[in-house]
Scaffold this motif. Structure first.
Motif, PDB file in Angstrom:
ATOM      1  N   GLU A 189      85.930   4.753  49.773  1.00 13.30           N
ATOM      2  CA  GLU A 189      86.665   5.741  50.564  1.00 13.30           C
ATOM      3  C   GLU A 189      86.362   5.605  52.049  1.00 13.30           C
ATOM      4  O   GLU A 189      87.160   6.027  52.882  1.00 13.30           O
ATOM      5  CB  GLU A 189      86.319   7.148  50.093  1.00 13.30           C
ATOM      6  N   GLY A 190      85.212   5.031  52.383  1.00  9.34           N
ATOM      7  CA  GLY A 190      84.847   4.853  53.781  1.00  9.34           C
ATOM      8  C   GLY A 190      85.321   3.554  54.391  1.00  9.34           C
ATOM      9  O   GLY A 190      84.924   3.215  55.507  1.00  9.34           O
ATOM     10  N   THR A 191      86.163   2.802  53.662  1.00  6.46           N
ATOM     11  CA  THR A 191      86.650   1.509  54.127  1.00  6.46           C
ATOM     12  C   THR A 191      88.177   1.502  54.185  1.00  6.46           C
ATOM     13  O   THR A 191      88.831   2.484  53.812  1.00  6.46           O
ATOM     14  CB  THR A 191      86.208   0.382  53.175  1.00  6.46           C
ATOM     15  N   TRP A 224      85.865  -0.314  58.530  1.00  7.09           N
ATOM     16  CA  TRP A 224      85.448   1.038  58.174  1.00  7.09           C
ATOM     17  C   TRP A 224      86.461   2.032  58.698  1.00  7.09           C
ATOM     18  O   TRP A 224      87.138   1.765  59.696  1.00  7.09           O
ATOM     19  CB  TRP A 224      84.074   1.362  58.784  1.00  7.09           C
ATOM     20  N   HIS A 225      86.563   3.162  58.056  1.00  8.12           N
ATOM     21  CA  HIS A 225      87.337   4.251  58.641  1.00  8.12           C
ATOM     22  C   HIS A 225      86.688   4.666  59.940  1.00  8.12           C
ATOM     23  O   HIS A 225      85.462   4.797  60.031  1.00  8.12           O
ATOM     24  CB  HIS A 225      87.384   5.456  57.690  1.00  8.12           C
ATOM     25  N   TYR A 246      80.329   7.922  60.770  1.00  5.75           N
ATOM     26  CA  TYR A 246      81.333   7.270  59.934  1.00  5.75           C
ATOM     27  C   TYR A 246      81.288   7.914  58.551  1.00  5.75           C
ATOM     28  O   TYR A 246      80.230   8.301  58.060  1.00  5.75           O
ATOM     29  CB  TYR A 246      81.031   5.781  59.806  1.00  5.75           C
ATOM     30  N   PHE A 247      82.456   7.978  57.907  1.00  5.90           N
ATOM     31  CA  PHE A 247      82.492   8.627  56.599  1.00  5.90           C
ATOM     32  C   PHE A 247      81.629   7.883  55.593  1.00  5.90           C
ATOM     33  O   PHE A 247      80.976   8.501  54.741  1.00  5.90           O
ATOM     34  CB  PHE A 247      83.930   8.745  56.093  1.00  5.90           C
ATOM     35  N   VAL A 248      81.593   6.559  55.695  1.00  5.90           N
ATOM     36  CA  VAL A 248      80.756   5.816  54.749  1.00  5.90           C
ATOM     37  C   VAL A 248      79.285   6.184  54.924  1.00  5.90           C
ATOM     38  O   VAL A 248      78.513   6.172  53.954  1.00  5.90           O
ATOM     39  CB  VAL A 248      80.966   4.292  54.890  1.00  5.90           C
ATOM     40  N   ARG A 278      76.210   0.449  56.407  1.00  6.67           N
ATOM     41  CA  ARG A 278      77.206  -0.044  57.375  1.00  6.67           C
ATOM     42  C   ARG A 278      76.593  -1.094  58.303  1.00  6.67           C
ATOM     43  O   ARG A 278      77.187  -2.154  58.537  1.00  6.67           O
ATOM     44  CB  ARG A 278      77.775   1.133  58.163  1.00  6.67           C
TER      45      ARG A 278
END
Length: 381
Positions: free
Chosen positions: A236-238, A329-330, A338-340, A350
């Protein structure tokens, strides 16, 4: 099969398990008995009727997508008011709870055993609100569908705490909601009670509990989805699709730039308990909606040996290595991680991938959950 009596079953059979009062029930479609009777219906029949319903992310009826709640004001089946807690904490949540006039909050929602699934953190925030307002809090416990014998992944760095993680537990934490409640309440100090899931053992497969699988959210359709989610949820973070908009979310991973080397490379790693099928799919919404993407479907053939977090780290590393110019990444919002980083619990994943490194050594070997709760060890053996 060793039948498990969940907290809601036990309370419906013995209302004396909690003290009387004006009850607010925190629930969603998973809050049912084995015969699929809604918990609110069972409690009303037992003489402990909720006065107010509180809903988490995805809403009281589970219709909202990720990041949203529903905006229902009244439950049509009972006529009870429905208060949406999603996105609220601190004073805003206190005001919502106080406006309900309840003196006891009761939590009955099925969790899926992954730190970045939000229901237990809604529970955390409401426990904190109960403590500030002087209310009682009762958790009606349920089995962890991933079992309770293994924890996998790093602990959350408190600097990255947020709605997808409030406490320093591993990604796959191996705890029940009741155990997590006792853990977080160490620092909160609420008047907390856990009504345990009687008969559950940490090594009990979910299929042997006698409990129905009810979709916890719109993109968690099956037990197989929940099994892979502690790992593939990281996508989801990508900019890769995690399969939202398909019938196999989190089991399908893909992007327009991937090719056949992805599945072949993953299978060559001989990761425990899983094989990868080269596939193409077209998401109907979310990332790459309406676009044919190529990727893999995860096929778990041995749940006992499968390691979802290790698997996802290997997938991320290979995708980044094969397509360094395309993988991304988002973007982080201003002033936000970052969301990840929120999902992983720190920025180490990351940074390792961006440096071209193999991140698998960031994942400690799976271990039995080692947590001591207030008053003693874990609730279940």
């Amino acid at each position: 099969m060793s039948y498990v009596r969940t907290g809601i079953e036990r309370l419906a059979a013995d209302p004396g398990l909690i003290r009387g009062g004006r009850i607010g029930l925190i629930t969603n479609p998973t809050g049912v008995l084995p015969d699929l009777t809604p918990g609110v219906t069972a409690l009303r029949a037992a003489g402990v009727p909720p006065a107010v319903l509180f809903s988490p992310e995805h809403g009281m009826y589970g219709t909202a997508q990720a990041g949203f709640g529903e905006r229902e004001d009244l439950d049509p089946s009972t006529g009870l008011p429905v208060l949406d807690t999603y996105g609220k904490d601190g004073r805003a949540l206190d005001d919502l709870v106080e406006s309900s006039g309840v003196d006891t909050l009761v939590f009955d929602i099925a969790d899926i055993g992954t730190r970045f699934y939000t229901y237990v953190w809604t529970m955390h925030d409401l426990i904190a609100s109960a403590a500030r307002l002087g209310l009682r809090f009762v958790v009606l416990d349920r089995p962890n569908p991933l079992g309770g014998t293994l924890a996998e992944g790093p602990l959350l760095d408190p600097a990255y705490a947020g709605p997808v993680g409030r406490a320093a537990v591993p990604v796959r934490h191996g705890l029940t909601a009741g155990e997590l409640a006792l853990l977080v309440n160490r620092s909160i100090g609420a008047d907390l009670q856990v009504i345990t899931a009687e008969g559950w053992r940490r090594d009990t497969p979910f299929e042997d509990t006698g409990q129905p699988w009810v979709m916890p959210s719109v993109n968690m359709p099956t037990l197989e989805t929940a099994l892979v989610y502690p790992g593939t949820g990281l996508f989801e973070g990508t900019n890769l699709s995690e399969g939202r908009g398909t019938t196999r979310p989190f089991e399908l991973i893909g992007a327009p730039y991937l090719d056949g080397r992805f599945a072949a490379g993953l299978n060559a790693l001989d990761l425990p308990g899983v094989r990868f099928r080269d596939t193409r799919f077209v998401p109907t919404f979310h990332k790459h909606a309406g676009t044919t993407v190529r990727g893999v479907q995860l096929h778990v053939h041995d749940r006992e040996t499968f390691r979802p977090v290790l698997t996802a780290l290997s997938m991320l590393h290979l995708a980044r290595s094969l397509h360094p110019e395309d993988f991304a990444w988002h973007d982080a919002a201003d002033g936000e991680p970052y969301f990840v980083d929120r999902l992983w619990g720190s920025d180490s994943l990351r940074h390792r991938l961006d440096a071209g490194g193999d991140p698998t050594d960031l994942c400690p070997p799976p271990a039995h959950p080692q947590v001591r709760l207030d008053g003693g060890p874990l609730l279940y053996h």
